[in-house]
Scaffold this motif. Structure first.
Motif, PDB file in Angstrom:
ATOM      1  N   ARG A 137     -52.859  20.695   1.048  1.00 15.96           N
ATOM      2  CA  ARG A 137     -53.232  21.967   1.673  1.00 15.96           C
ATOM      3  C   ARG A 137     -54.337  22.616   0.848  1.00 15.96           C
ATOM      4  O   ARG A 137     -54.288  22.625  -0.382  1.00 15.96           O
ATOM      5  CB  ARG A 137     -52.045  22.933   1.755  1.00 15.96           C
ATOM      6  N   LEU A 138     -55.327  23.141   1.547  1.00 15.99           N
ATOM      7  CA  LEU A 138     -56.424  23.858   0.917  1.00 15.99           C
ATOM      8  C   LEU A 138     -56.281  25.335   1.239  1.00 15.99           C
ATOM      9  O   LEU A 138     -56.227  25.724   2.408  1.00 15.99           O
ATOM     10  CB  LEU A 138     -57.776  23.337   1.428  1.00 15.99           C
ATOM     11  N   LYS A 139     -56.215  26.151   0.196  1.00 14.72           N
ATOM     12  CA  LYS A 139     -56.114  27.601   0.405  1.00 14.72           C
ATOM     13  C   LYS A 139     -57.481  28.147   0.762  1.00 14.72           C
ATOM     14  O   LYS A 139     -58.444  27.986   0.018  1.00 14.72           O
ATOM     15  CB  LYS A 139     -55.582  28.276  -0.865  1.00 14.72           C
ATOM     16  N   THR A 172     -55.454  34.906   4.615  1.00 15.04           N
ATOM     17  CA  THR A 172     -55.337  33.694   3.806  1.00 15.04           C
ATOM     18  C   THR A 172     -54.546  32.645   4.572  1.00 15.04           C
ATOM     19  O   THR A 172     -53.482  32.946   5.118  1.00 15.04           O
ATOM     20  CB  THR A 172     -54.627  33.991   2.470  1.00 15.04           C
ATOM     21  N   VAL A 173     -55.074  31.430   4.641  1.00 14.38           N
ATOM     22  CA  VAL A 173     -54.380  30.333   5.315  1.00 14.38           C
ATOM     23  C   VAL A 173     -54.402  29.108   4.410  1.00 14.38           C
ATOM     24  O   VAL A 173     -55.266  28.981   3.535  1.00 14.38           O
ATOM     25  CB  VAL A 173     -55.025  29.995   6.679  1.00 14.38           C
ATOM     26  N   HIS A 174     -53.449  28.214   4.618  1.00 13.20           N
ATOM     27  CA  HIS A 174     -53.351  26.979   3.838  1.00 13.20           C
ATOM     28  C   HIS A 174     -53.526  25.823   4.827  1.00 13.20           C
ATOM     29  O   HIS A 174     -52.586  25.446   5.528  1.00 13.20           O
ATOM     30  CB  HIS A 174     -52.012  26.897   3.123  1.00 13.20           C
ATOM     31  N   ILE A 175     -54.735  25.272   4.897  1.00 16.96           N
ATOM     32  CA  ILE A 175     -55.067  24.268   5.908  1.00 16.96           C
ATOM     33  C   ILE A 175     -54.895  22.857   5.363  1.00 16.96           C
ATOM     34  O   ILE A 175     -55.057  22.606   4.171  1.00 16.96           O
ATOM     35  CB  ILE A 175     -56.505  24.453   6.433  1.00 16.96           C
ATOM     36  N   GLY A 176     -54.578  21.924   6.266  1.00 16.51           N
ATOM     37  CA  GLY A 176     -54.484  20.523   5.898  1.00 16.51           C
ATOM     38  C   GLY A 176     -55.827  19.835   6.061  1.00 16.51           C
ATOM     39  O   GLY A 176     -56.559  20.113   7.011  1.00 16.51           O
ATOM     40  N   LEU A 177     -56.163  18.949   5.130  1.00 16.97           N
ATOM     41  CA  LEU A 177     -57.384  18.145   5.211  1.00 16.97           C
ATOM     42  C   LEU A 177     -57.055  16.713   4.825  1.00 16.97           C
ATOM     43  O   LEU A 177     -56.317  16.481   3.864  1.00 16.97           O
ATOM     44  CB  LEU A 177     -58.470  18.681   4.275  1.00 16.97           C
TER      45      LEU A 177
END
Length: 264
Positions: A137-139, A172-177
């Motif tokens: 997860r990327l903040k 603020t979001v925690h996205i998957g890459l």
């Protein structure tokens, strides 16, 4: 390695890796629980700070409960708000849903945009191609202000900057890459910053040597390299932010296709 975790407003620990895994399996914490260990700059959701705990050996195949993270057979789970929830977690999940709290299932789509809430941890899929994110997860801290404020540019750039810093909204979001898009983002950042630094050096060198072509080359490198790097490193952006929700652009159509429609 010792971990600390947040639970009901308290910071607990330290616990070992195996103890942390057991807390997940027992349902005491889940993959969205904030954790910290020595060497980390900030507290992060568990599945962003370390790989999600695998199911115990011999455990039946199934889906993960969005609350506790346990892998259970599908017949032992129910579908709520686009999430698989076990019977044990159902009351807590429904309570949080009724209170409007952010949760793993707080995702919708509207057109080409995703709608969610601040501090939400995204599913374990890459937002750029829908491939598995493998627990990464990327903040991302997103900002947005109404486009009408840009009319202040007519008056003064400094006034525009001051007003934007005051009125802008934050989420603020925690996205998957996936691995490929993490590498692309890293490459874009390297190209962008390198172009910026080399471009500035060439502009200064051109000015000192009274060489217009050197200065022009520096300006061109700064502009072209900066734009390319920014586009290459771009993940998601805020299209709108209000008190409860954030509208996000930049997600892949296949990622959005698995989300329910936004009803407003």
């Amino acid at each position: 390695m010792d971990w600390f975790y947040a639970l009901n407003g308290e910071r607990l620990g330290p616990v070992t890796d195996s103890q942390l895994d057991e807390l997940v399996r027992s349902g005491s914490i889940n993959t969205a629980t904030l954790v910290w260990r020595e060497g980390m700059a900030n507290w992060q959701p568990l599945d962003a700070a370390r790989p999600v705990v695998p199911p115990a050996p011999g455990a039946p195949a199934g889906n993960a409960c969005a609350e506790c993270g346990r892998i259970l057979p599908q017949q032992d789970l129910i579908r709520l708000n686009n999430c698989w929830i076990c019977a044990q977690c159902k009351p807590v999940f429904l309570q949080r849903l009724g209170e409007g709290a952010a949760m793993p299932g707080s995702f919708w789509r509207t057109g080409k945009r995703l709608v969610t809430r601040s501090e939400t941890v995204f599913p374990d899929r890459c937002v750029k191609c829908n491939a598995p994110a493998n627990g990464f997860r990327l903040k991302r801290v997103l900002y947005w202000q109404h486009p009408a404020y840009y009319l202040l540019l007519i008056i003064n750039v400094l006034i525009l900057i001051i007003v934007v810093l005051i009125v802008r909204k934050k989420a603020t979001v925690h996205i998957g890459l996936c691995d490929r898009h993490r590498a692309a983002r890293k490459q874009g950042m390297i190209i962008g910053w390198t172009s910026l630094l080399v471009g500035i050096v060439l502009i200064i060198a051109g000015a000192l040597a009274n060489s217009g072509w050197t200065a022009v080359a520096g300006g061109g490198l700064l502009l072209v390299g900066g734009i390319y790097g920014a586009v290459r490193a771009r993940t998601v952006a805020a299209a709108k932010i209000d008190k409860q929700n954030v509208w996000i652009s930049g997600c892949h159509k296949d990622f959005l296709a698995e989300l329910p429609e936004w009803s407003g």
